[in-house]
Design a protein around this motif. Structure first.
Motif, PDB file in Angstrom:
ATOM      1  N   UNK A  26       0.780  -1.263  -0.121  1.00  0.00           N
ATOM      2  CA  UNK A  26       0.096  -0.079  -0.051  1.00  0.00           C
ATOM      3  C   UNK A  26       0.906   1.283  -0.138  1.00  0.00           C
ATOM      4  N   UNK A  27       1.793   1.311   0.810  1.00  0.00           N
ATOM      5  CA  UNK A  27       2.715   2.373   0.771  1.00  0.00           C
ATOM      6  C   UNK A  27       3.445   2.570  -0.583  1.00  0.00           C
ATOM      7  N   UNK A  28       4.047   1.714  -1.089  1.00  0.00           N
ATOM      8  CA  UNK A  28       4.394   1.742  -2.640  1.00  0.00           C
ATOM      9  C   UNK A  28       3.275   2.272  -3.644  1.00  0.00           C
ATOM     10  N   UNK A  29       2.234   1.656  -3.640  1.00  0.00           N
ATOM     11  CA  UNK A  29       1.415   2.038  -4.454  1.00  0.00           C
ATOM     12  C   UNK A  29       0.959   3.600  -4.200  1.00  0.00           C
ATOM     13  N   UNK A  30       0.728   3.765  -3.011  1.00  0.00           N
ATOM     14  CA  UNK A  30       0.520   5.527  -2.670  1.00  0.00           C
ATOM     15  C   UNK A  30       1.528   6.166  -3.155  1.00  0.00           C
ATOM     16  N   UNK A  31       2.762   6.015  -2.930  1.00  0.00           N
ATOM     17  CA  UNK A  31       3.985   6.895  -3.441  1.00  0.00           C
ATOM     18  C   UNK A  31       3.832   6.663  -5.191  1.00  0.00           C
ATOM     19  N   UNK A  32       3.615   5.785  -5.494  1.00  0.00           N
ATOM     20  CA  UNK A  32       3.879   5.599  -7.245  1.00  0.00           C
ATOM     21  C   UNK A  32       2.654   6.434  -7.592  1.00  0.00           C
ATOM     22  N   UNK A  33       1.466   6.486  -7.068  1.00  0.00           N
ATOM     23  CA  UNK A  33       0.296   7.069  -7.909  1.00  0.00           C
ATOM     24  C   UNK A  33       0.266   8.690  -7.517  1.00  0.00           C
ATOM     25  N   UNK A  34       1.005   8.919  -6.483  1.00  0.00           N
ATOM     26  CA  UNK A  34       1.193  10.428  -6.105  1.00  0.00           C
ATOM     27  C   UNK A  34       2.199  11.126  -6.885  1.00  0.00           C
ATOM     28  N   UNK A  45      -7.516   8.517  -7.079  1.00  0.00           N
ATOM     29  CA  UNK A  45      -8.197   7.545  -6.217  1.00  0.00           C
ATOM     30  C   UNK A  45      -8.280   6.573  -6.821  1.00  0.00           C
ATOM     31  N   UNK A  46      -8.584   6.541  -8.217  1.00  0.00           N
ATOM     32  CA  UNK A  46      -9.064   5.233  -9.063  1.00  0.00           C
ATOM     33  C   UNK A  46      -7.827   4.280  -9.180  1.00  0.00           C
ATOM     34  N   UNK A  47      -6.826   4.931  -9.396  1.00  0.00           N
ATOM     35  CA  UNK A  47      -5.313   3.934  -9.956  1.00  0.00           C
ATOM     36  C   UNK A  47      -5.003   3.618  -8.231  1.00  0.00           C
ATOM     37  N   UNK A  48      -5.206   4.387  -7.304  1.00  0.00           N
ATOM     38  CA  UNK A  48      -4.628   4.007  -5.961  1.00  0.00           C
ATOM     39  C   UNK A  48      -5.735   2.542  -5.554  1.00  0.00           C
ATOM     40  N   UNK A  49      -6.949   2.806  -5.424  1.00  0.00           N
ATOM     41  CA  UNK A  49      -7.723   1.521  -5.184  1.00  0.00           C
ATOM     42  C   UNK A  49      -7.657   0.495  -6.152  1.00  0.00           C
ATOM     43  N   UNK A  50      -7.385   0.660  -7.548  1.00  0.00           N
ATOM     44  CA  UNK A  50      -7.220  -0.455  -8.414  1.00  0.00           C
ATOM     45  C   UNK A  50      -5.888  -1.158  -7.776  1.00  0.00           C
ATOM     46  N   UNK A  51      -5.009  -0.506  -7.889  1.00  0.00           N
ATOM     47  CA  UNK A  51      -3.446  -1.149  -7.548  1.00  0.00           C
ATOM     48  C   UNK A  51      -3.725  -1.717  -6.206  1.00  0.00           C
ATOM     49  N   UNK A  55      -2.889  -5.605  -5.402  1.00  0.00           N
ATOM     50  CA  UNK A  55      -2.054  -6.090  -4.088  1.00  0.00           C
ATOM     51  C   UNK A  55      -2.607  -7.433  -3.560  1.00  0.00           C
ATOM     52  N   UNK A  56      -3.935  -7.151  -3.100  1.00  0.00           N
ATOM     53  CA  UNK A  56      -4.668  -8.058  -2.334  1.00  0.00           C
ATOM     54  C   UNK A  56      -4.732  -9.499  -3.185  1.00  0.00           C
ATOM     55  N   UNK A  57      -5.053  -9.132  -4.283  1.00  0.00           N
ATOM     56  CA  UNK A  57      -5.248 -10.515  -5.362  1.00  0.00           C
ATOM     57  C   UNK A  57      -3.805 -11.233  -5.481  1.00  0.00           C
ATOM     58  N   UNK A  58      -2.935 -10.460  -5.485  1.00  0.00           N
ATOM     59  CA  UNK A  58      -1.550 -10.921  -5.604  1.00  0.00           C
ATOM     60  C   UNK A  58      -1.205 -11.888  -4.143  1.00  0.00           C
TER      61      UNK A  58
END
Length: 84
Positions: A26-34, A45-51, A55-58
């Protein structure tokens, strides 16, 4: 002396990858999206939630196919429909 076969060695790679995703995904996703979008925008918000869902599916796939454990090992499927 010992007629039992040697136990199979466990592959720890999947465990470490899953732990890394669980702790830092979640931290990596947030940093990458921002890095690409302003923080409080609809695309961010859409990209962050999708990613985050990715992560959860992975993690679920790593549990099932990487570690070869049932979903009950992490509590998925333990409750009955009636108790839920």
């Amino acid at each position: 002396m010992n007629d039992r076969p040697n136990p199979t060695t466990r592959n720890w790679g999947a465990t470490w990858v899953g732990l890394f995703i669980a702790l830092f995904g979640i931290l990596i996703v947030r940093a990458a999206v921002y890095a690409f979008y302003p923080p409080y925008s609809l695309p961010a918000a859409a990209w962050r939630e999708s990613l985050n869902w990715l992560c959860a599916i992975a993690l679920v796939l790593i549990i099932r196919f990487g570690e070869l454990l049932p979903f009950r090992s992490v509590g998925i499927g333990r409750a009955t429909i009636k108790s839920s």
